[in-house]
Motif scaffolding. Structure first.
Motif, short mmCIF file in Angstrom:
data_model
loop_
_atom_site.label_atom_id
_atom_site.label_comp_id
_atom_site.label_asym_id
_atom_site.label_seq_id
_atom_site.Cartn_x
_atom_site.Cartn_y
_atom_site.Cartn_z
N LYS A 278 8.96 -20.89 4.26
CA LYS A 278 9.30 -21.05 2.85
C LYS A 278 8.24 -20.48 1.91
N PRO A 279 6.96 -20.87 2.04
CA PRO A 279 5.96 -20.28 1.12
C PRO A 279 5.81 -18.77 1.30
N LEU A 280 5.99 -18.27 2.51
CA LEU A 280 5.91 -16.82 2.73
C LEU A 280 7.05 -16.10 2.01
N GLN A 281 8.23 -16.67 2.07
CA GLN A 281 9.37 -16.07 1.37
C GLN A 281 9.17 -16.10 -0.14
N GLU A 282 8.59 -17.18 -0.64
CA GLU A 282 8.33 -17.28 -2.08
C GLU A 282 7.33 -16.22 -2.52
N LEU A 283 6.30 -15.98 -1.71
CA LEU A 283 5.33 -14.94 -2.04
C LEU A 283 5.99 -13.56 -2.07
N ALA A 284 6.87 -13.33 -1.12
CA ALA A 284 7.49 -12.01 -1.00
C ALA A 284 8.36 -11.66 -2.20
N GLN A 285 8.86 -12.67 -2.88
CA GLN A 285 9.77 -12.43 -4.00
C GLN A 285 9.06 -11.84 -5.22
N ARG A 286 7.74 -11.99 -5.29
CA ARG A 286 7.06 -11.56 -6.51
C ARG A 286 5.90 -10.60 -6.29
N LEU A 287 5.67 -10.18 -5.04
CA LEU A 287 4.55 -9.29 -4.77
C LEU A 287 5.00 -7.85 -4.60
N ASN A 288 4.09 -6.94 -4.97
CA ASN A 288 4.36 -5.51 -4.87
C ASN A 288 4.21 -5.06 -3.41
N LEU A 289 5.28 -4.51 -2.87
CA LEU A 289 5.31 -4.17 -1.44
C LEU A 289 4.27 -3.10 -1.10
N ARG A 290 4.12 -2.11 -1.94
CA ARG A 290 3.16 -1.04 -1.65
C ARG A 290 1.73 -1.57 -1.62
N ARG A 291 1.41 -2.48 -2.53
CA ARG A 291 0.07 -3.07 -2.53
C ARG A 291 -0.13 -4.01 -1.34
N TYR A 296 -2.72 -4.93 4.00
CA TYR A 296 -2.52 -4.95 5.45
C TYR A 296 -3.43 -3.92 6.13
N ASP A 297 -3.51 -2.73 5.55
CA ASP A 297 -4.40 -1.69 6.10
C ASP A 297 -5.85 -2.15 6.08
N LEU A 298 -6.24 -2.80 4.98
CA LEU A 298 -7.61 -3.30 4.87
C LEU A 298 -7.91 -4.33 5.95
N LEU A 299 -6.97 -5.20 6.23
CA LEU A 299 -7.14 -6.22 7.27
C LEU A 299 -7.26 -5.59 8.66
N LEU A 300 -6.46 -4.57 8.92
CA LEU A 300 -6.55 -3.88 10.21
C LEU A 300 -7.92 -3.21 10.37
N THR A 301 -8.41 -2.65 9.28
CA THR A 301 -9.75 -2.05 9.32
C THR A 301 -10.80 -3.10 9.61
N CYS A 302 -10.65 -4.25 8.97
CA CYS A 302 -11.59 -5.36 9.19
C CYS A 302 -11.58 -5.79 10.65
N ARG A 303 -10.40 -5.89 11.24
CA ARG A 303 -10.33 -6.32 12.64
C ARG A 303 -11.01 -5.31 13.57
#
Length: 330
Positions: A278-291, A296-303
């Motif tokens: 539920k909270p993940l779906q709520e976040l998805a409704q208002r966030l910019n997909l490209r950003r 996500y790319d930054l997190l992969l680099t961190c890993r």
């Protein structure tokens, strides 16, 4: 190392293939065991090696555990069982490690059975080590078996892969997996635990640990407070400082990945974090997909940088600042 005949339920077919070599008396010069991390590849290789070295093998290929060879294996002193892995302070297998082994293969095994050399993980051999090992494969010696283990067979050259008998350990079917998890005492949240280990089944006990699961939930709530502009990235970064870095980064990656899936209207059953839908779906409704993809790319680099000298605290603050900026104000 202790001689063990234990075999995981999803390895029965794989063991049948390996034991088939023994029954037919047709041992290959090299076997390549691949598959995702945490599926028991090393245990499978060890069982094959122990059965080859045991002088009193039982029906089904089980080693006896009491013969001279088995006792030497237990004492970690069997001269015909050699295990090659990166030195304690290194991340690669060097040419010198390979040379020492290759030179020894020109002599007969000290016992009447085989000499078994296990290289794990095989994909971390240096270029020089690979070239030295390839020469050994091209000129096989008497009663010598190489077992290569890797999660990343694509990092091995085709010249080596083509000279090996290949065996791929795969994820078991759901019924087999569920029965095994129940046998491990994991009855609740099986789907969430399996998603968290990302196929590394031998780590499920750690992932199912109540303390770790609570830490994950607490971190998710902290993550949401940043999204709602109720907390500062530096404060949360400091709070997370003592958490296990690898697990923390994997949690963050899974959350962002699930938000992206929600934004793309992928079925909720495909989400990694089934207990946070539920909270993940709520976040998805208002966030910019490209950003989101940028984060996500930054997190992969961190890993990828976790095993380097990079400052994890600085990387984590950068991630959380970008997460705060991505959300803006509600």
């Amino acid at each position: 190392m202790a001689v063990s005949n234990n075999i995981l339920p999803w390895q029965e077919q794989h063991w049948g293939s390996l034991y088939g070599y023994i029954k037919l008396g047709r041992i290959p010069q090299a076997v390549l065991i691949t598959g995702a991390s945490g599926l028991g590849k090393e245990a499978l290789a060890n069982r094959f090696a122990y059965s080859l070295l045991c002088t009193n093998v039982r029906d089904g290929g089980s080693c006896c555990g009491v013969c001279a060879s088995c006792l030497l294996i237990n004492a970690d002193t069997h001269p015909d069982l050699i295990k090659i892995k990166p030195d304690e302070d290194k991340k690669t297998i060097s040419i010198n490690q390979i040379r020492q082994v290759v030179s020894g293969t020109y002599l007969k095994p000290q016992f009447e059975a085989y000499r078994v050399i296990i290289i794990n993980p095989a994909d971390v051999m240096t270029i020089q080590a690979i070239n030295g090992f390839l020469k050994c494969l091209e000129e096989p010696t008497e009663r010598t078996l190489f077992i290569l283990i890797t999660d990343k067979p694509n990092k091995l050259p085709a010249t080596i892969i083509s000279r090996c008998q290949k065996l791929t350990v795969t994820m078991p079917e759901k019924t087999v997996l569920s029965d095994w998890l129940n046998g491990q005492g994991i009855h609740n949240n099986q789907g969430t635990v399996l998603n968290l280990v990302r196929g590394s089944l031998l780590t499920v006990q750690q992932a199912a640990d109540d303390t770790l699961l609570k830490q994950r939930t607490d971190c998710f709530n902290d993550w949401l407070t940043i999204a709602k502009q109720r907390n500062h990235p530096a404060i949360i970064s400091e709070k997370w400082q003592k958490l296990p870095e690898k697990e923390l980064v994997n949690w963050l990656i899974s959350w962002v990945s699930d938000v992206i899936k929600c934004a793309c209207r992928i079925d909720a059953e495909q989400l990694c974090n089934q207990d946070m839908v539920k909270p993940l779906q709520e976040l998805a409704q208002r966030l910019n997909l490209r950003r989101l993809f940028g984060l996500y790319d930054l997190l992969l680099t961190c890993r990828r940088q976790l095993e380097t000298q990079a400052n994890f605290q600085i990387m984590l603050e950068e991630i959380l600042v970008q997460w705060q900026q991505l959300n803006g104000r509600i």
